[in-house]
Design an enzyme around this catalytic site. Structure first.
Site, PDB file in Angstrom:
ATOM      1  N   LYS A   1      42.039  32.698  41.482  1.00 49.66           N
ATOM      2  CA  LYS A   1      43.257  33.005  42.238  1.00 49.66           C
ATOM      3  C   LYS A   1      43.222  32.387  43.629  1.00 49.66           C
ATOM      4  CE  LYS A   1      43.540  37.682  41.837  1.00 49.66           C
ATOM      5  NZ  LYS A   1      44.212  38.999  41.953  1.00 49.66           N
TER       6      LYS A   1
ATOM      7  N   LYS B   1      41.260  33.462  46.017  1.00 48.37           N
ATOM      8  CA  LYS B   1      41.050  34.541  46.999  1.00 48.37           C
ATOM      9  C   LYS B   1      39.558  34.702  47.246  1.00 48.37           C
ATOM     10  CE  LYS B   1      44.836  37.777  46.972  1.00 48.37           C
ATOM     11  NZ  LYS B   1      45.207  39.193  46.970  1.00 48.37           N
TER      12      LYS B   1
END
Ligand code: C2G
Length: 128
Positions: free
Chosen positions: A44, A46
């Site tokens: 993602k 992140k």
């Protein structure tokens, strides 16, 4: 029993996370939360402050949460919904429309995000 599910990273747990979990639970009788693994967060894009084990344990301790499972990838939602007999899929409205394909399997509800708080804001404040 009306079963609800939601997905997320839940890093640096804050009031926005608590609000969505409380409101998600209020939509049914049982709430499952799929917490993104560290590997999936890399996909993602992140970078988490807390490792998966800590993020999952914190979410598990929230009184609105009945079950925590790992979220390993984008493609597990349909399987989760079928396997667990989920009636309602909930996400914050920053995801508005993105999961409408799940309407074939369950209700899809996007709830307003809590304004003024995010993991990024918290991280930047700590740096100041
Ligand atoms: N959220 C919120 N208000 C905020 C911050 C977050 O309502 N101020 C909600 C998000 O909309 C999401 C949940 O809290 O529904 C978790 O947010 P994140 O941990 O940022 O999750 P995200 O990275 O959006 O992961 O497959 C779905 C993804 O795993 C979602």
């Amino acid at each position: 029993m009306r079963k609800v599910i939601t997905y997320g990273t839940f890093d640096l747990f804050h009031i926005g996370h608590l609000n969505i979990l409380r409101r998600a639970r209020e939509l049914g009788d049982h709430l499952t939360v799929a917490v993104s693994t560290d590997e999936f967060n890399r996909i993602k894009g992140k970078v988490c402050t807390y490792p998966y084990e800590d993020r999952a344990e914190i979410v598990r301790a929230v009184k609105y949460v009945d079950e925590v499972i790992p979220e390993n990838g984008w493609e597990q939602k349909v399987g989760d919904i079928k396997a667990r007999g989920i009636d309602v899929f909930v996400m914050g409205d920053d995801w508005l429309g993105k999961f409408d394909f799940l309407k074939e399997y369950c209700e899809v509800v996007y709830l307003p995000r809590t304004e003024g708080v995010s993991t990024t804001i918290i991280r930047n404040r700590i740096k100041e």
